[in-house]
Design a protein around this motif. Structure first.
Motif, PDB file in Angstrom:
ATOM      1  N   GLY A 192      23.014 -31.863  50.456  1.00 54.94           N
ATOM      2  CA  GLY A 192      24.041 -32.902  50.514  1.00 54.94           C
ATOM      3  C   GLY A 192      25.354 -32.473  49.901  1.00 54.94           C
ATOM      4  N   ALA A 193      25.315 -31.532  48.948  1.00 56.26           N
ATOM      5  CA  ALA A 193      26.549 -31.076  48.297  1.00 56.26           C
ATOM      6  C   ALA A 193      27.196 -29.975  49.122  1.00 56.26           C
ATOM      7  CB  ALA A 193      26.252 -30.588  46.891  1.00 56.26           C
ATOM      8  N   ASP A 194      28.524 -29.958  49.149  1.00 53.76           N
ATOM      9  CA  ASP A 194      29.238 -28.915  49.891  1.00 53.76           C
ATOM     10  C   ASP A 194      30.358 -28.273  49.102  1.00 53.76           C
ATOM     11  OD1 ASP A 194      31.199 -30.881  49.876  1.00 53.76           O
ATOM     12  OD2 ASP A 194      31.003 -31.353  52.016  1.00 53.76           O
ATOM     13  N   THR A 195      30.482 -28.655  47.825  1.00 52.36           N
ATOM     14  CA  THR A 195      31.563 -28.122  46.994  1.00 52.36           C
ATOM     15  C   THR A 195      31.088 -28.103  45.539  1.00 52.36           C
ATOM     16  OG1 THR A 195      33.227 -29.101  48.457  1.00 52.36           O
ATOM     17  CG2 THR A 195      33.975 -28.447  46.263  1.00 52.36           C
ATOM     18  N   ILE A 196      31.567 -27.101  44.792  1.00 53.51           N
ATOM     19  CA  ILE A 196      31.324 -27.050  43.349  1.00 53.51           C
ATOM     20  C   ILE A 196      32.646 -27.307  42.643  1.00 53.51           C
ATOM     21  CG2 ILE A 196      30.501 -25.700  41.397  1.00 53.51           C
ATOM     22  CD1 ILE A 196      28.329 -26.327  43.441  1.00 53.51           C
ATOM     23  N   VAL A 197      32.661 -28.338  41.804  1.00 55.52           N
ATOM     24  CA  VAL A 197      33.834 -28.638  40.983  1.00 55.52           C
ATOM     25  C   VAL A 197      33.618 -28.004  39.617  1.00 55.52           C
ATOM     26  CG1 VAL A 197      35.230 -30.430  39.903  1.00 55.52           C
ATOM     27  CG2 VAL A 197      34.264 -30.799  42.186  1.00 55.52           C
ATOM     28  N   PRO A 198      34.480 -27.075  39.172  1.00 52.29           N
ATOM     29  CA  PRO A 198      34.297 -26.468  37.848  1.00 52.29           C
ATOM     30  C   PRO A 198      34.326 -27.514  36.752  1.00 52.29           C
ATOM     31  CG  PRO A 198      35.914 -25.246  39.139  1.00 52.29           C
ATOM     32  CD  PRO A 198      35.642 -26.520  39.886  1.00 52.29           C
TER      33      PRO A 198
END
Length: 400
Positions: free
Chosen positions: A105-111
């Motif tokens: 479901g996740a498509d991005t990593i936010v630092p």
């Protein structure tokens, strides 16, 4: 056995032709450092094996962070190595550490630096584009890719690649065991009191160290007296992959190596158009063991090993590139060259702009103390009559 005269290039080719890669053996990865891989290693899984995070932060849906700041409910905490498989749904996020699998479901990593670092909920203040900070499965290699090729020297990086495939054992060529035999009645072991006419044996130590530096396992014998029967018995009893001798190959009355091998049909003694190192011998003993017989003067032994034996040892190890690196250099002093013979002049670097100087005034083959200064061998073609200050020369690098 027969007499002949060869060029430096011809004898190098004949010396290398005696060598072939040794049989491959299974080796634990702990013991593989410095060995040469015997076959291609192919991955049957993608590398990385799954999408994973390239940052410490939060795995989110890009659609949830288009308007900022955004507050999301944290539904999982994923350290590296976690086997959890949470689902990131609208309005949620998973706290994630570098290397952990990215949840469905996740498509991005936010630092984490772009958030308030919350644990129950997280406030995202800045968001990168979709797909940022994701390491995709298979971006390093896909099933069927050759990850490490046969002939690769297994150093730190290559061993890491092997380990990444999950292989605890590799098939590699073993190191050659090389007997080093120095001959001469005048030789005594270092530390032995000298009488008139005697000198310490340096060649067996020189050649043993050279074998080790080339990646072989030296088995040192020396000094061996000028006794044909003793030498024949020694050579016949050796259980090694190759043999290197020094001394006893010229045209004198006490050349024990030539005498001991005189009846061997597959061993020949030749004159090579090179200085130092004119008298040489090579071939195979009964049973097929290759042997290289080098002159006894230390500089001759050193230069001959570099030209004729070292490349053969590297080939026995399974390496494809067996040549030393060369550099172009400029001489700061001139020296004489032998008519009609190539010259191997020990040199050292004396300037930042690739300037070299001969380690001695002349290429005296007995100057072993000066040899310690040598950082390379200037290879002077046979057609050069003299080297003058400022001439460009090709230098074979024999030290880092």
């Amino acid at each position: 056995m027969h007499a002949d005269v060869r060029s430096l290039t011809e004898h190098r080719a004949a010396a290398l032709a005696l060598a072939a890669p040794l049989p491959a053996v299974d080796v634990l990865l702990d013991d593989a450092d410095g060995l040469v891989l015997a076959h291609d290693l192919v991955t049957d899984e993608p590398l990385p094996r799954w999408d994973n995070s390239a940052m410490d932060g939060y795995a989110v849906r890009q659609a949830d962070v288009t308007e900022l700041p955004a507050t999301l409910r944290v539904v999982a905490d994923l350290p590296a190595g976690s086997a959890d498989e949470p689902l990131v749904t609208p309005g949620t996020a998973a706290r994630i550490m570098t290397g952990a699998p990215v949840p469905t479901g996740a498509d991005t990593i936010v630092p984490v630096e772009a958030t308030d670092a919350g644990t129950g909920t997280v406030v995202v203040r800045e968001a990168p584009p979709a797909g940022t900070h994701l390491r995709r499965a298979g971006e390093d290699a896909v099933p069927g890719d050759v990850v490490v090729t046969a002939g690769t020297l297994l150093g730190p990086a290559a061993i890491a690649a092997v380990a990444s495939l999950g292989r605890p054992v590799v098939r590699a060529h073993r190191r050659p065991r090389v007997a080093v035999v120095s001959t001469g009645d005048e030789l005594v072991a270092p530390g032995t009191p000298l009488r008139r006419g005697q000198i310490p044996d340096s060649n067996s130590w020189l050649l043993a160290a050279a074998v080790r530096e080339a990646g072989g396992i030296p088995v040192r014998f020396g000094p061996v007296p000028d006794d044909v029967a003793v030498l024949r018995e020694l050579l016949a009893g050796l259980d090694v992959d190759a043999i290197v001798t020094s001394g006893g190959v010229s045209v004198g009355a006490y050349d024990v190596v030539k005498a001991a091998l005189a009846d061997e049909p597959d061993v020949e003694f030749v004159s090579v158009a090179v200085q130092p190192g004119k008298p040489q011998g090579l071939g195979r003993l009964p049973g097929g063991t290759p042997i290289w017989t080098l002159p006894g003067n230390p500089v001759s032994s050193f230069a001959s090993f570099e030209m004729f034996v070292r490349p053969a040892i590297l080939r026995m190890r399974g390496l494809r590139d067996v040549e030393r690196p060369t550099r172009q250099a400029v001489t700061d002093e001139g020296w004489t060259t032998p008519p009609g013979r190539a010259q191997l002049m020990p040199v050292r670097w004396v300037g930042p702009d690739r300037v070299v100087r001969a380690t001695a005034r002349g290429s005296g083959s007995h100057l072993v103390a000066r040899l310690a200064l040598a950082e390379g061998l200037a290879v002077i073609p046979a057609e050069i009559d003299r080297v003058a200050a400022g001439d460009r020369v090709t230098v074979l690098k024999v030290s880092p």
